[in-house]
Every structure is written in C-alpha cells, then in structure tokens.
Design an enzyme around this catalytic site. Structure first.
Site, PDB file in Angstrom:
ATOM      1  N   SER A 136       0.864  -1.173   0.000  1.00  0.00           N
ATOM      2  CA  SER A 136       0.000   0.000   0.000  1.00  0.00           C
ATOM      3  C   SER A 136       0.899   1.220   0.000  1.00  0.00           C
ATOM      4  O   SER A 136       2.118   1.109   0.141  1.00  0.00           O
ATOM      5  CB  SER A 136      -0.865   0.014   1.247  1.00  0.00           C
ATOM      6  OG  SER A 136      -0.046   0.217   2.373  1.00  0.00           O
ATOM      7  N   LYS A 137       0.306   2.351  -0.132  1.00  0.00           N
ATOM      8  CA  LYS A 137       1.081   3.587  -0.149  1.00  0.00           C
ATOM      9  C   LYS A 137       1.935   3.683   1.130  1.00  0.00           C
ATOM     10  O   LYS A 137       3.101   4.051   1.082  1.00  0.00           O
ATOM     11  CB  LYS A 137       0.123   4.778  -0.250  1.00  0.00           C
ATOM     12  CG  LYS A 137       0.830   6.055  -0.557  1.00  0.00           C
ATOM     13  CD  LYS A 137       0.155   6.813  -1.673  1.00  0.00           C
ATOM     14  CE  LYS A 137       1.047   7.988  -2.050  1.00  0.00           C
ATOM     15  NZ  LYS A 137       0.983   8.386  -3.401  1.00  0.00           N
ATOM     16  N   ARG A 138       1.316   3.288   2.218  1.00  0.00           N
ATOM     17  CA  ARG A 138       1.997   3.374   3.509  1.00  0.00           C
ATOM     18  C   ARG A 138       3.201   2.436   3.596  1.00  0.00           C
ATOM     19  O   ARG A 138       4.194   2.723   4.237  1.00  0.00           O
ATOM     20  CB  ARG A 138       0.980   3.043   4.622  1.00  0.00           C
ATOM     21  CG  ARG A 138       1.376   3.393   6.015  1.00  0.00           C
ATOM     22  CD  ARG A 138       0.223   3.085   6.959  1.00  0.00           C
ATOM     23  NE  ARG A 138      -0.402   1.798   6.644  1.00  0.00           N
ATOM     24  CZ  ARG A 138       0.083   0.625   7.011  1.00  0.00           C
ATOM     25  NH1 ARG A 138       1.161   0.556   7.741  1.00  0.00           N
ATOM     26  NH2 ARG A 138      -0.537  -0.492   6.669  1.00  0.00           N
ATOM     27  N   THR A 139       3.096   1.261   2.937  1.00  0.00           N
ATOM     28  CA  THR A 139       4.185   0.290   3.041  1.00  0.00           C
ATOM     29  C   THR A 139       5.180   0.410   1.887  1.00  0.00           C
ATOM     30  O   THR A 139       6.001  -0.462   1.690  1.00  0.00           O
ATOM     31  CB  THR A 139       3.632  -1.150   3.103  1.00  0.00           C
ATOM     32  OG1 THR A 139       2.689  -1.315   2.036  1.00  0.00           O
ATOM     33  CG2 THR A 139       2.960  -1.444   4.413  1.00  0.00           C
TER      34      THR A 139
END
Ligand code: GLU
Length: 430
Positions: free
Chosen positions: A203-206
């Site tokens: 995801s964007k976060r990871t």
C-alpha cells in the site's frame, strides 16, 4: 530469439510491482540476447493519460530499462477488429446488440481443463468450466485487455510472457484465445506477489509509491533497480549488491522465487546508502545542487561548485538518501547556525569560554590550516587542559553545526574555515 514485453496501462504511475516486472523482462531479454518490447496498453481512452505515459517512460529510462520496440495499442484497433472478424467467420464468436444498436463481439468458451507449465510456478491446471464467455470487442468498439493482449503477444512474436501473479486468472482465458486464433501459445512466467512488511498487499503506507517518487525522495536509480532485483531473485552466495551487467550474466527466469516477496523499506535504505557511498561525487553534486538552490542554501548562479563537491564527498558515505544532504549540511551554507535546541541544551549550557577561546587561539596560530594540523592542535589542547576529548568535541560540534551528529569534527572545521569557526565558537564565549 527471446522476445519479451512489458505492457503497462497508462492509467497510473509506474509502481514498485510494475518496475520489478519491467526489470525482470529486460534482464531476461539481455541475458538471452533477445528483445525487450514495450507495449502501451492504452485501449481505455477515458482512463489513459498522457502524463502517466510520460511518467512511465521516464521511470523506465531512469531505471536504465531501455526498450527495443515500442507499440501503442490505441494505434492498432484495426488489427483487433480484423481478428474479431476472422473469429466471426469461423463461428467462434457471436455478437450482441446493445439497446442503442451497438455491437459487441463475444467469445464462446468451451468447458475444458487447461494446463500450463509456468516457468516459475511449475504445472498449473485451470478449469475452464468456470470461465464465462468472454467479451472481445466491447460495444463501443474497443478491444478488451485479454483479446488485445493475445493478438499483440502473437503478432509481436512474444516468446515469454513474464508478468505479475495478479494476472494468473487471465492466463487460461488467453490460452483459449490463442487456440481459437490458431496462434502459438508462448511460455508463461508469473512473478510472485510483493507484500508489505506487515503482510498484506503493498500500500502507499508500506512503500507502494511510484518509482518517480523514489527518485524525488533521493534514491539512486541503480540502488532501486538492485533492490527490485532482490524482490524474488538472488545472485546467490548471500550477495546483495550487484550491478546490472553482472545480473544479466547470472539471471535466469527459472531461478525466480515462487514465494511472495516482501518490500522492506529499511533494506532499500541500506541499499541506497551502499550505492551512495560508492557513487561518483561529481554526479551526486549535480543531483543535489537544485535542492540546495531550492532550500536557499546556495544562490542560483555564482556558487562555488567545488565547495559543494567537497561537502558531498564529506557526507556521501553517511547519507541514506540524497535528500538528507541539504538538511545535514545546511550549516556549511548558512550564516546563522541552525541550532537544534536539545543539542544546545545538552552540550552548550556549561560555560566553556576558556576552552573555546584557547582552541580558537590555537587554530589562529596554525601555519597550515589542514585537517591533520587542526586535529593535532585539538589533541595537544585537551592534553594540556587535562580533559577528555569528548568533553570538548561535542560542545564544539554543536556550536559549529547546531547538531550532535555529522562528519568528523576536524573535517567540519577544515571545510568551515578558520573565520567561520572562530566566529561560531566565540559566540559562546562570555
Ligand atoms: N496492461 C496490463 C497491466 O498493466 C498488462 C498485463 C500483462 O502483462 O499481460 O497489468
């Protein structure tokens, strides 16, 4: 001859997963003396954007993945239509009229078992029992992904289809189309998923940001490419840092791992530092100069480029990304030292007037202002004062740089120069 392709849709940026797919295709082509074809799957006119196309091409070039041939599906609609008509003549498809009188072409799926030998995953058996009839040409006249993909892979004489695991459910549908069209079925290799560090899809976060974002964040293309390479492949012998030319010699698609890969930002950071350490300093300086200008650390023109180069050399082994440089080296460019309040609190509360004044005098007395002579003067002084080096090193560093960490103190003093060192130290003399 090996012919592989990377087939991005310009409906979004090139992300980590796409970058890895492109890299593995490119590597395989190079390893086999084959051709790497870039095919832009822009059949969806609404969602395909010129900006995304440009960004994808830019990112591929930046990663060093040059292509031998370039095609745009939007320019090949006539071809797809021709093959749809051929299938219609042969009775393999039927048409359906929309209420507005527009015609869609639909492929009749005959129930059967389909087996493939995936080069990475081995035997895979699909049950076409569950596959519904397939739309080949939509009522608006555009071809569907599976149809255009098969026509193109065949016409472009693609020998190996290397793509992400997320396409595995398309493979049996495509095989049926190859058969119906009388085309030779290529080899398939499905690359494993890339998961975030905590599991789950990227995801964007990871870290699933666009390749272009990594560039903007100060990652080196070679480091990112090397990192992408390790997502599902290893050169063996516990090696991690490997340049692309050597990877080309060692790479084989059969050695790609079956299990999901994990995107690990810490590992990427480590890799980037490895490359920064050994990078050409002049080239790094060229990269950081725009950021220095933007941060008002140097003027647009008329700055001392050699000075910037020396400072990049001083820092480069410590940097995680190039973007660390302006913040870490700011004190070399600014008139006022940007002071970290905790550093000041910790190291500059005690009155060190005597020590600082004496050190300044010693520096002033130096005939040659050089790193070794600066260090020598310091060592002699602490000995005479009977204090531990660190009792002075930290306060001097904070007074000069505003920070507790940085390159060696004597190098810092050398590059700041006698004048600025004197001025910054005497500021703390009561
Ligand atoms: N346009 C497809 C994608 O971006 C290509 C899939 C394939 O390689 O067949 O996912």
């Amino acid at each position: 001859m090996v012919r592989v392709r990377f087939a991005p849709s310009p409906t979004g940026s090139l992300h980590i997963g796409g970058g890895r797919t492109a890299l593995f295709n490119w590597l395989y082509a190079k390893a086999r003396g084959g051709k790497f074809i870039l095919r832009i799957e822009d059949t969806d006119k609404e969602r395909s954007k010129k900006e995304y196309l440009e960004e994808i091409l830019f990112s591929l070039r930046w990663l060093g993945l040059d292509w031998d041939e370039l095609y745009h599906q939007s320019e090949r609609f006539v071809l797809y239509q021709e093959y749809a008509e051929q299938l219609l003549k042969e009775g393999k498809v039927y048409t359906e009229k929309s209420p507005e009188g527009k015609v869609a072409v639909i492929f009749k799926v005959t129930p059967q078992k389909i087996k493939i030998h995936d080069l990475i995953r081995g035997e895979i058996e699909f049950d076409a029992e569950n596959i519904k009839d397939q739309v080949l040409i939509k009522s608006d006249g555009t071809p569907t992904y599976n149809f255009a993909c098969v026509v193109d892979d065949a016409k472009m004489e693609i020998t190996h289809v290397v793509r992400g695991d997320d396409h595995i459910s398309n493979t049996p549908k495509q095989i049926l189309l190859y058969q119906a069209l009388g085309f030779k079925v290529p080899e398939f290799a499905h690359l494993p998923l890339i998961l975030g560090k905590q599991g789950g899809r990227l995801s964007k976060r990871t870290g699933a940001t666009a390749i272009s974002e990594y560039r903007k964040s100060g990652y080196l293309a070679e480091a990112l490419a090397n990192y992408l390479l390790l997502l599902s492949w290893s050169p063996g012998a516990n090696r991690e840092v490997i340049d692309m030319q050597e990877a080309v010699r060692l790479f084989d698609i059969k050695d790609v791992t079956k299990t999901a890969a994990t995107f690990d930002m810490d590992k990427l950071n480590w890799m980037n530092n490895q490359y920064l350490k050994n990078a050409d300093t002049e080239a790094l300086a060229d990269e950081v100069i725009p950021a220095l200008i933007e941060n008002n650390l140097i003027p647009k023109e008329d700055f001392d480029r050699n000075y910037v180069v020396s400072l990049v050399k001083l820092f480069q082994a410590r940097l995680t990304t190039l973007n660390d440089f302006p913040g870490w080296a700011d004190f070399f460019f600014l008139k006022e030292v940007p002071m970290d309040p905790t550093a000041k609190e910790k190291f500059l509360t005690k009155d060190l007037s005597g020590e600082f004044r004496q050190f300044v005098q010693r520096l002033d007395a130096l005939e040659k202002f050089e790193i070794v002579s600066i260090e020598e003067a310091f060592r002699v002084l602490v000995k005479e004062l009977g204090v531990e080096s660190k009792a002075l090193i930290h306060p001097i560093r904070v007074a000069l740089t505003g920070k507790t960490v940085g390159p060696g103190l004597f190098e810092v003093i050398y590059y700041l120069g006698r004048e600025r060192t004197r001025e910054r130290l005497l500021k703390w003399v009561a």
